[in-house]
Design a protein around this motif. Sequence first.
Motif, short mmCIF file in Angstrom:
data_model
loop_
_atom_site.label_atom_id
_atom_site.label_comp_id
_atom_site.label_asym_id
_atom_site.label_seq_id
_atom_site.Cartn_x
_atom_site.Cartn_y
_atom_site.Cartn_z
N ALA A 268 0.85 -1.26 0.01
CA ALA A 268 0.08 -0.15 0.00
C ALA A 268 0.79 1.24 0.00
O ALA A 268 0.44 2.35 -0.54
CB ALA A 268 -0.92 0.05 1.25
N LYS A 269 1.91 1.22 0.88
CA LYS A 269 2.97 2.40 0.74
C LYS A 269 3.43 2.59 -0.57
O LYS A 269 3.53 3.39 -0.97
CB LYS A 269 3.93 2.14 1.94
CG LYS A 269 4.77 3.24 2.17
CD LYS A 269 5.80 3.02 3.29
CE LYS A 269 6.62 4.41 3.51
NZ LYS A 269 7.32 5.12 2.27
N ALA A 270 4.10 1.55 -1.08
CA ALA A 270 4.79 1.53 -2.57
C ALA A 270 3.77 2.01 -3.59
O ALA A 270 4.19 2.78 -4.42
CB ALA A 270 5.10 0.03 -2.58
N LEU A 271 2.48 1.41 -3.37
CA LEU A 271 1.39 2.25 -4.23
C LEU A 271 1.36 3.47 -4.40
O LEU A 271 1.21 4.35 -5.29
CB LEU A 271 0.13 1.25 -4.00
CG LEU A 271 0.01 -0.01 -4.68
CD1 LEU A 271 -1.21 -0.85 -4.14
CD2 LEU A 271 0.35 -0.08 -6.33
N ALA A 272 1.09 4.03 -3.14
CA ALA A 272 0.98 5.64 -2.81
C ALA A 272 2.11 6.48 -3.17
O ALA A 272 2.12 7.49 -3.68
CB ALA A 272 0.74 5.71 -1.31
N SER B 21 9.39 -3.20 -4.81
CA SER B 21 8.79 -2.39 -3.75
C SER B 21 7.28 -3.21 -3.52
O SER B 21 6.85 -2.97 -2.61
CB SER B 21 8.66 -1.31 -4.06
OG SER B 21 7.81 -0.91 -5.31
N LEU B 22 6.68 -3.96 -4.98
CA LEU B 22 5.37 -4.23 -4.75
C LEU B 22 5.33 -5.80 -4.13
O LEU B 22 4.33 -6.46 -4.47
CB LEU B 22 4.73 -4.06 -5.99
CG LEU B 22 4.50 -2.61 -6.36
CD1 LEU B 22 4.03 -2.47 -7.70
CD2 LEU B 22 3.41 -2.11 -5.46
N ASN B 23 6.42 -6.30 -4.17
CA ASN B 23 6.56 -7.85 -3.86
C ASN B 23 6.48 -8.68 -5.04
O ASN B 23 5.95 -9.81 -4.92
CB ASN B 23 5.67 -8.21 -2.65
CG ASN B 23 6.36 -7.87 -1.18
OD1 ASN B 23 7.49 -7.86 -1.25
ND2 ASN B 23 5.37 -7.29 -0.41
N ILE B 24 6.51 -8.21 -6.26
CA ILE B 24 6.26 -8.95 -7.48
C ILE B 24 7.63 -9.49 -7.81
O ILE B 24 8.59 -8.81 -8.06
CB ILE B 24 5.89 -7.83 -8.63
CG1 ILE B 24 4.43 -7.32 -8.37
CG2 ILE B 24 5.95 -8.67 -10.09
CD1 ILE B 24 4.20 -6.17 -9.36
N THR B 25 7.47 -10.81 -7.86
CA THR B 25 8.57 -11.67 -8.41
C THR B 25 8.26 -12.33 -9.57
O THR B 25 9.22 -13.27 -10.05
CB THR B 25 9.18 -12.53 -7.20
OG1 THR B 25 7.96 -13.72 -6.86
CG2 THR B 25 9.27 -11.71 -5.71
N ASP C 90 -5.53 0.10 -6.22
CA ASP C 90 -5.04 -0.28 -4.92
C ASP C 90 -4.49 -1.78 -4.55
O ASP C 90 -4.48 -2.09 -3.45
CB ASP C 90 -5.88 0.23 -3.87
CG ASP C 90 -7.32 -0.62 -3.68
OD1 ASP C 90 -7.63 -1.33 -4.66
OD2 ASP C 90 -8.21 -0.28 -2.77
N ASP C 91 -4.55 -2.60 -5.56
CA ASP C 91 -4.33 -3.82 -5.64
C ASP C 91 -3.41 -4.37 -6.41
O ASP C 91 -3.18 -3.73 -7.65
CB ASP C 91 -5.78 -4.81 -5.96
CG ASP C 91 -5.81 -6.31 -5.65
OD1 ASP C 91 -4.87 -6.38 -4.93
OD2 ASP C 91 -6.85 -6.75 -5.90
N VAL C 92 -2.65 -5.70 -6.01
CA VAL C 92 -1.50 -6.10 -6.77
C VAL C 92 -2.05 -7.61 -7.01
O VAL C 92 -2.40 -8.10 -6.05
CB VAL C 92 -0.07 -6.13 -6.29
CG1 VAL C 92 0.85 -6.81 -6.97
CG2 VAL C 92 0.34 -4.80 -5.83
#
Length: 254
Positions: free
Chosen positions: A70-74, A213-217, A226-228
Amino acid sequence: MRRLTLTSLAMLSISVAATAFSAPAGAEGTNKAEVEKIIKDYLLTNPEILVEVQAALAAKKESQEKIARAKALADSSAAIFAAADDAVIGNPNGDVTVVEFYDYNCGYCKRALLDMDAMVKADPNLRFVLKEYPILGEDSVKAHVVAEAFRRMMPDKYAAFHRALLSGEGRADEARAIEVAVGLGAKEADLRKGMEDKTIGALFDKNHQLASSLNITGTPSYVIKDDVVFGAMGAEVLSAKVANVRKCQSTVCS
Protein backbone atom coordinates in the motif's frame (compact mmCIF):
# COMPACT_ATOMS: atom_id res chain seq x y z
CA MET A 1 12.06 -16.26 2.93
CA ARG A 2 12.09 -20.03 3.59
CA ARG A 3 8.80 -21.29 4.96
CA LEU A 4 9.07 -22.83 8.42
CA THR A 5 8.07 -26.49 8.65
CA LEU A 6 6.12 -27.68 11.66
CA THR A 7 9.25 -29.43 12.94
CA SER A 8 11.47 -26.36 12.67
CA LEU A 9 8.66 -24.24 14.09
CA ALA A 10 8.41 -26.57 17.07
CA MET A 11 12.15 -26.38 17.74
CA LEU A 12 12.06 -22.61 17.42
CA SER A 13 9.10 -22.39 19.79
CA ILE A 14 10.84 -24.57 22.37
CA SER A 15 14.07 -22.58 22.15
CA VAL A 16 12.40 -19.18 22.35
CA ALA A 17 10.06 -20.14 25.15
CA ALA A 18 12.84 -21.79 27.16
CA THR A 19 15.03 -18.71 26.79
CA ALA A 20 12.20 -16.43 27.80
CA PHE A 21 11.04 -18.37 30.82
CA SER A 22 14.11 -20.09 32.24
CA ALA A 23 15.69 -18.67 35.37
CA PRO A 24 18.89 -16.59 35.12
CA ALA A 25 22.17 -18.51 35.23
CA GLY A 26 23.06 -19.51 38.78
CA ALA A 27 19.55 -18.97 40.12
CA GLU A 28 17.68 -21.67 41.93
CA GLY A 29 14.61 -23.33 40.43
CA THR A 30 13.75 -24.68 36.98
CA ASN A 31 16.64 -24.53 34.51
CA LYS A 32 16.49 -24.15 30.74
CA ALA A 33 16.71 -27.89 30.00
CA GLU A 34 13.77 -28.59 32.26
CA VAL A 35 11.72 -25.81 30.67
CA GLU A 36 12.50 -27.17 27.21
CA LYS A 37 11.32 -30.63 28.24
CA ILE A 38 8.08 -29.23 29.68
CA ILE A 39 7.39 -27.24 26.51
CA LYS A 40 8.30 -30.14 24.23
CA ASP A 41 6.02 -32.52 26.11
CA TYR A 42 3.20 -29.99 25.96
CA LEU A 43 3.61 -29.43 22.20
CA LEU A 44 3.73 -33.17 21.56
CA THR A 45 0.52 -33.56 23.51
CA ASN A 46 -1.12 -30.57 21.77
CA PRO A 47 0.39 -30.47 18.24
CA GLU A 48 -2.51 -28.43 16.91
CA ILE A 49 -0.92 -25.42 18.60
CA LEU A 50 1.89 -25.54 16.03
CA VAL A 51 -0.63 -25.27 13.20
CA GLU A 52 -2.18 -22.26 14.92
CA VAL A 53 1.24 -20.64 15.38
CA GLN A 54 2.16 -21.23 11.75
CA ALA A 55 -1.14 -19.73 10.59
CA ALA A 56 -0.57 -16.70 12.84
CA LEU A 57 2.93 -16.22 11.42
CA ALA A 58 1.60 -16.45 7.85
CA ALA A 59 -1.18 -13.97 8.62
CA LYS A 60 1.30 -11.55 10.19
CA LYS A 61 3.63 -11.79 7.21
CA GLU A 62 0.74 -11.25 4.77
CA SER A 63 -0.42 -8.21 6.76
CA GLN A 64 3.07 -6.71 6.75
CA GLU A 65 3.41 -7.27 2.99
CA LYS A 66 0.00 -5.69 2.39
CA ILE A 67 0.99 -2.58 4.35
CA ALA A 68 4.30 -2.35 2.45
CA ARG A 69 2.50 -2.70 -0.92
CA ALA A 70 0.00 0.00 0.00
CA LYS A 71 2.84 2.38 0.83
CA ALA A 72 4.65 1.50 -2.40
CA LEU A 73 1.47 2.09 -4.42
CA ALA A 74 1.01 5.49 -2.81
CA ASP A 75 4.65 6.53 -3.10
CA SER A 76 5.13 5.36 -6.69
CA SER A 77 1.69 5.93 -8.20
CA ALA A 78 2.93 8.07 -11.09
CA ALA A 79 5.75 5.66 -11.98
CA ILE A 80 3.36 2.71 -11.91
CA PHE A 81 0.35 4.12 -13.74
CA ALA A 82 1.64 7.04 -15.80
CA ALA A 83 5.24 6.38 -16.84
CA ALA A 84 5.99 7.91 -20.23
CA ASP A 85 8.02 4.88 -21.35
CA ASP A 86 5.19 2.36 -20.98
CA ALA A 87 3.09 1.22 -23.92
CA VAL A 88 -0.67 1.66 -23.63
CA ILE A 89 -3.19 -0.71 -25.18
CA GLY A 90 -6.86 0.22 -25.37
CA ASN A 91 -8.12 3.67 -24.48
CA PRO A 92 -5.22 6.00 -23.53
CA ASN A 93 -7.76 8.19 -21.72
CA GLY A 94 -9.61 5.33 -20.07
CA ASP A 95 -11.15 5.78 -16.64
CA VAL A 96 -9.49 2.66 -15.15
CA THR A 97 -5.92 1.50 -15.69
CA VAL A 98 -4.62 -2.06 -15.52
CA VAL A 99 -0.82 -2.34 -15.39
CA GLU A 100 0.80 -5.63 -16.42
CA PHE A 101 4.39 -6.62 -15.63
CA TYR A 102 5.35 -9.18 -18.27
CA ASP A 103 8.20 -11.15 -19.83
CA TYR A 104 8.18 -12.27 -23.45
CA ASN A 105 9.28 -15.78 -22.45
CA CYS A 106 6.63 -16.24 -19.77
CA GLY A 107 4.24 -19.02 -20.74
CA TYR A 108 1.51 -17.63 -18.51
CA CYS A 109 1.96 -14.20 -20.12
CA LYS A 110 1.25 -15.80 -23.48
CA ARG A 111 -2.04 -17.08 -22.12
CA ALA A 112 -2.73 -13.73 -20.43
CA LEU A 113 -2.40 -11.98 -23.81
CA LEU A 114 -5.84 -13.36 -24.66
CA ASP A 115 -7.17 -11.94 -21.38
CA MET A 116 -5.85 -8.48 -22.22
CA ASP A 117 -7.34 -8.56 -25.71
CA ALA A 118 -10.71 -9.78 -24.42
CA MET A 119 -10.83 -7.06 -21.77
CA VAL A 120 -9.84 -4.26 -24.15
CA LYS A 121 -12.37 -5.43 -26.72
CA ALA A 122 -15.19 -5.64 -24.19
CA ASP A 123 -14.36 -2.41 -22.34
CA PRO A 124 -13.83 0.72 -24.48
CA ASN A 125 -12.94 2.77 -21.37
CA LEU A 126 -10.12 0.49 -20.21
CA ARG A 127 -6.52 1.70 -20.26
CA PHE A 128 -4.08 -1.24 -20.31
CA VAL A 129 -0.43 -0.44 -19.55
CA LEU A 130 2.39 -2.82 -20.49
CA LYS A 131 5.44 -2.66 -18.24
CA GLU A 132 8.58 -4.38 -19.52
CA TYR A 133 9.89 -6.76 -16.85
CA PRO A 134 12.42 -9.22 -18.33
CA ILE A 135 13.29 -11.75 -15.62
CA LEU A 136 13.62 -15.05 -17.47
CA GLY A 137 17.21 -14.97 -18.65
CA GLU A 138 19.42 -13.22 -21.16
CA ASP A 139 17.17 -14.07 -24.12
CA SER A 140 14.32 -12.24 -22.43
CA VAL A 141 16.46 -9.18 -21.74
CA LYS A 142 17.59 -9.01 -25.36
CA ALA A 143 14.07 -9.51 -26.70
CA HIS A 144 12.81 -6.71 -24.48
CA VAL A 145 15.63 -4.42 -25.64
CA VAL A 146 14.47 -4.93 -29.21
CA ALA A 147 10.87 -4.37 -28.13
CA GLU A 148 11.64 -1.07 -26.42
CA ALA A 149 13.78 0.15 -29.32
CA PHE A 150 10.95 -0.70 -31.71
CA ARG A 151 8.36 1.04 -29.51
CA ARG A 152 10.40 4.24 -29.60
CA MET A 153 10.79 4.03 -33.37
CA MET A 154 7.26 2.95 -34.32
CA PRO A 155 4.92 3.45 -31.36
CA ASP A 156 1.83 3.12 -33.54
CA LYS A 157 2.81 -0.45 -34.42
CA TYR A 158 3.95 -1.54 -30.98
CA ALA A 159 0.67 -3.28 -30.11
CA ALA A 160 1.04 -5.45 -33.22
CA PHE A 161 4.67 -6.16 -32.34
CA HIS A 162 3.75 -7.11 -28.77
CA ARG A 163 1.04 -9.50 -29.85
CA ALA A 164 3.21 -11.11 -32.55
CA LEU A 165 6.24 -11.68 -30.33
CA LEU A 166 4.32 -12.81 -27.26
CA SER A 167 2.09 -15.21 -29.18
CA GLY A 168 4.90 -16.70 -31.27
CA GLU A 169 6.12 -20.27 -31.00
CA GLY A 170 9.40 -21.05 -29.30
CA ARG A 171 11.64 -18.87 -27.19
CA ALA A 172 11.70 -15.12 -27.74
CA ASP A 173 15.24 -13.85 -28.23
CA GLU A 174 16.97 -10.99 -30.02
CA ALA A 175 16.83 -12.63 -33.44
CA ARG A 176 13.13 -13.47 -33.19
CA ALA A 177 12.27 -10.00 -31.91
CA ILE A 178 14.19 -8.33 -34.75
CA GLU A 179 12.42 -10.60 -37.24
CA VAL A 180 9.04 -9.45 -35.93
CA ALA A 181 10.09 -5.79 -35.94
CA VAL A 182 11.41 -5.93 -39.52
CA GLY A 183 8.24 -7.70 -40.58
CA LEU A 184 6.29 -4.71 -39.31
CA GLY A 185 8.36 -2.26 -41.34
CA ALA A 186 11.35 -1.40 -39.14
CA LYS A 187 14.75 -0.99 -40.78
CA GLU A 188 17.15 -3.35 -39.05
CA ALA A 189 20.07 -0.90 -39.09
CA ASP A 190 17.99 1.80 -37.43
CA LEU A 191 16.58 -0.71 -34.95
CA ARG A 192 20.03 -1.92 -33.94
CA LYS A 193 21.18 1.64 -33.43
CA GLY A 194 18.20 2.24 -31.16
CA MET A 195 19.00 -0.92 -29.21
CA GLU A 196 22.29 0.68 -28.12
CA ASP A 197 20.48 3.38 -26.13
CA LYS A 198 21.58 2.99 -22.50
CA THR A 199 18.31 4.41 -21.23
CA ILE A 200 16.62 1.13 -22.17
CA GLY A 201 18.58 -0.71 -19.50
CA ALA A 202 17.78 2.08 -17.06
CA LEU A 203 14.08 1.60 -17.81
CA PHE A 204 14.31 -2.08 -17.01
CA ASP A 205 16.13 -1.30 -13.76
CA LYS A 206 13.37 1.11 -12.77
CA ASN A 207 10.70 -1.48 -13.49
CA HIS A 208 12.56 -4.08 -11.45
CA GLN A 209 12.76 -1.67 -8.53
CA LEU A 210 9.03 -0.98 -8.77
CA ALA A 211 8.30 -4.69 -8.89
CA SER A 212 10.47 -5.31 -5.85
CA SER A 213 8.67 -2.59 -3.88
CA LEU A 214 5.37 -4.30 -4.69
CA ASN A 215 6.67 -7.80 -3.85
CA ILE A 216 6.28 -8.82 -7.49
CA THR A 217 8.63 -11.68 -8.31
CA GLY A 218 6.91 -13.36 -11.25
CA THR A 219 4.93 -12.69 -14.41
CA PRO A 220 2.32 -11.84 -15.27
CA SER A 221 1.54 -9.56 -12.34
CA TYR A 222 -1.00 -6.76 -12.42
CA VAL A 223 -1.59 -3.51 -10.57
CA ILE A 224 -5.16 -2.21 -10.49
CA LYS A 225 -5.81 0.91 -8.41
CA ASP A 226 -5.02 -0.25 -4.83
CA ASP A 227 -4.38 -3.91 -5.57
CA VAL A 228 -1.57 -6.14 -6.85
CA VAL A 229 -2.70 -9.33 -8.58
CA PHE A 230 -0.18 -12.14 -8.95
CA GLY A 231 -0.44 -14.61 -11.81
CA ALA A 232 -2.67 -15.16 -14.84
CA MET A 233 -5.98 -14.97 -12.99
CA GLY A 234 -8.05 -14.59 -16.13
CA ALA A 235 -10.14 -11.84 -17.74
CA GLU A 236 -13.17 -12.52 -15.55
CA VAL A 237 -11.27 -11.93 -12.28
CA LEU A 238 -9.48 -8.84 -13.57
CA SER A 239 -12.64 -7.38 -15.09
CA ALA A 240 -14.47 -7.82 -11.78
CA LYS A 241 -11.76 -5.79 -10.06
CA VAL A 242 -12.02 -3.09 -12.73
CA ALA A 243 -15.80 -2.96 -12.21
CA ASN A 244 -15.28 -2.53 -8.46
CA VAL A 245 -12.86 0.36 -9.03
CA ARG A 246 -15.56 2.13 -11.04
CA LYS A 247 -18.07 1.40 -8.30
CA CYS A 248 -16.12 2.30 -5.16
CA GLN A 249 -12.58 3.34 -6.18
CA SER A 250 -11.15 0.08 -4.85
CA THR A 251 -10.83 -3.45 -6.24
CA VAL A 252 -12.80 -4.67 -3.21
CA CYS A 253 -16.05 -2.93 -2.32
CA SER A 254 -17.50 -3.27 1.18
